[in-house]
Design a protein around this motif. Sequence first.
Motif, short mmCIF file in Angstrom:
data_model
loop_
_atom_site.label_atom_id
_atom_site.label_comp_id
_atom_site.label_asym_id
_atom_site.label_seq_id
_atom_site.Cartn_x
_atom_site.Cartn_y
_atom_site.Cartn_z
N PHE A 92 -4.91 -3.34 -28.21
CA PHE A 92 -3.45 -2.45 -27.86
C PHE A 92 -2.75 -3.25 -26.56
O PHE A 92 -1.65 -2.68 -26.13
N GLN A 93 -3.36 -4.28 -26.17
CA GLN A 93 -2.50 -5.20 -25.25
C GLN A 93 -1.28 -5.91 -25.91
O GLN A 93 -0.67 -6.38 -25.10
N GLY A 94 -1.27 -5.72 -27.02
CA GLY A 94 -0.29 -6.19 -27.73
C GLY A 94 -0.73 -7.42 -28.96
O GLY A 94 -0.11 -8.17 -29.17
N ALA A 95 -1.82 -7.39 -29.26
CA ALA A 95 -2.23 -8.10 -30.34
C ALA A 95 -2.49 -7.45 -31.79
O ALA A 95 -2.45 -6.38 -31.87
N ASP A 96 -2.00 -8.37 -32.59
CA ASP A 96 -2.09 -8.04 -34.11
C ASP A 96 -3.34 -8.22 -34.94
O ASP A 96 -3.93 -7.80 -35.84
N VAL A 97 -4.02 -9.44 -34.27
CA VAL A 97 -5.30 -10.05 -34.71
C VAL A 97 -6.20 -10.03 -33.70
O VAL A 97 -6.04 -10.24 -32.47
N VAL A 98 -7.44 -9.54 -33.84
CA VAL A 98 -8.76 -9.75 -33.00
C VAL A 98 -9.62 -10.80 -33.59
O VAL A 98 -10.59 -10.53 -34.69
N ALA A 99 -9.78 -11.69 -32.80
CA ALA A 99 -10.96 -12.77 -33.05
C ALA A 99 -12.06 -12.77 -32.15
O ALA A 99 -11.98 -12.96 -30.86
N PRO A 144 0.20 -12.66 -32.28
CA PRO A 144 -0.37 -12.55 -31.07
C PRO A 144 -1.76 -12.14 -31.49
O PRO A 144 -2.26 -11.43 -32.09
N VAL A 145 -2.78 -12.99 -31.06
CA VAL A 145 -4.14 -12.97 -31.71
C VAL A 145 -5.06 -12.64 -30.03
O VAL A 145 -4.75 -13.38 -29.22
N LEU A 146 -5.66 -11.59 -30.12
CA LEU A 146 -6.79 -11.32 -29.00
C LEU A 146 -7.90 -12.20 -29.25
O LEU A 146 -8.69 -11.89 -30.34
N VAL A 147 -8.15 -13.27 -28.47
CA VAL A 147 -9.18 -14.16 -28.66
C VAL A 147 -10.49 -13.48 -27.66
O VAL A 147 -10.25 -13.59 -26.29
N CYS A 148 -11.38 -12.96 -28.10
CA CYS A 148 -12.38 -12.19 -27.35
C CYS A 148 -13.50 -13.48 -26.86
O CYS A 148 -13.71 -14.36 -27.66
N ASP A 149 -13.73 -13.05 -25.57
CA ASP A 149 -14.94 -13.81 -24.76
C ASP A 149 -16.34 -13.88 -25.43
O ASP A 149 -16.57 -12.66 -25.77
N ALA A 150 -17.00 -14.87 -25.60
CA ALA A 150 -18.28 -14.83 -26.08
C ALA A 150 -19.35 -14.10 -25.41
O ALA A 150 -20.23 -13.38 -25.92
N GLU A 151 -18.98 -14.08 -24.31
CA GLU A 151 -19.72 -13.37 -23.10
C GLU A 151 -19.66 -11.84 -23.07
O GLU A 151 -20.11 -11.16 -22.14
N GLY A 152 -18.80 -11.34 -23.76
CA GLY A 152 -18.14 -9.86 -23.85
C GLY A 152 -19.15 -8.99 -24.22
O GLY A 152 -20.46 -9.29 -24.68
N ALA A 153 -19.12 -7.78 -24.09
CA ALA A 153 -19.83 -6.67 -24.54
C ALA A 153 -20.18 -6.84 -25.99
O ALA A 153 -19.46 -7.28 -26.99
N ARG A 154 -21.67 -6.64 -26.32
CA ARG A 154 -22.19 -6.82 -27.76
C ARG A 154 -21.28 -5.58 -28.59
O ARG A 154 -21.19 -4.26 -28.14
N ILE A 155 -21.15 -5.78 -29.93
CA ILE A 155 -20.87 -4.65 -30.77
C ILE A 155 -22.05 -4.27 -31.42
O ILE A 155 -22.33 -5.07 -32.37
#
Length: 125
Positions: free
Chosen positions: A38-45, A12-23
């Motif tokens: 924590f929605q159920g991902a093991d990897v955050v892209a 399970p990979v959380l694919v983050c939107d390019a338009e999301g909040a800046r880090i």
Amino acid sequence: MADVVVRQHGVPVLVCDAEGARIATVQDALDHLVGVAFQGADVVAVPTVRFDDGFFDLRTGLAGAVMQKFVDYRLRLVVVGDLSPHLRSGTALRDMVREANRGRHVWFVPDLAALAARLAPEPAG
């Protein structure tokens, strides 16, 4: 597009939107990446454009602190996109990317296809 959890080779990979909040801070990473994972991902892209330029300037310590949080929470962080503008500034980032890509917790990949290839199971043999 919103952040979405997809499965790549069963992972399970959380694919983050390019338009999301800046880090731009460690707290941003906790709130907008780790917490969402924590929605159920093991990897955050995360697309490179989501990170403040300070993330790629190793003197700020932001990259190290963010990467450590991912390790602490047993999540894998994948920075997705073109790093060439950041790599021109010196060898420290290039060395860190090379070392990270040898490990299992933090990867830097050019696109999601490269991430899928990294997650593919090793051929038996």
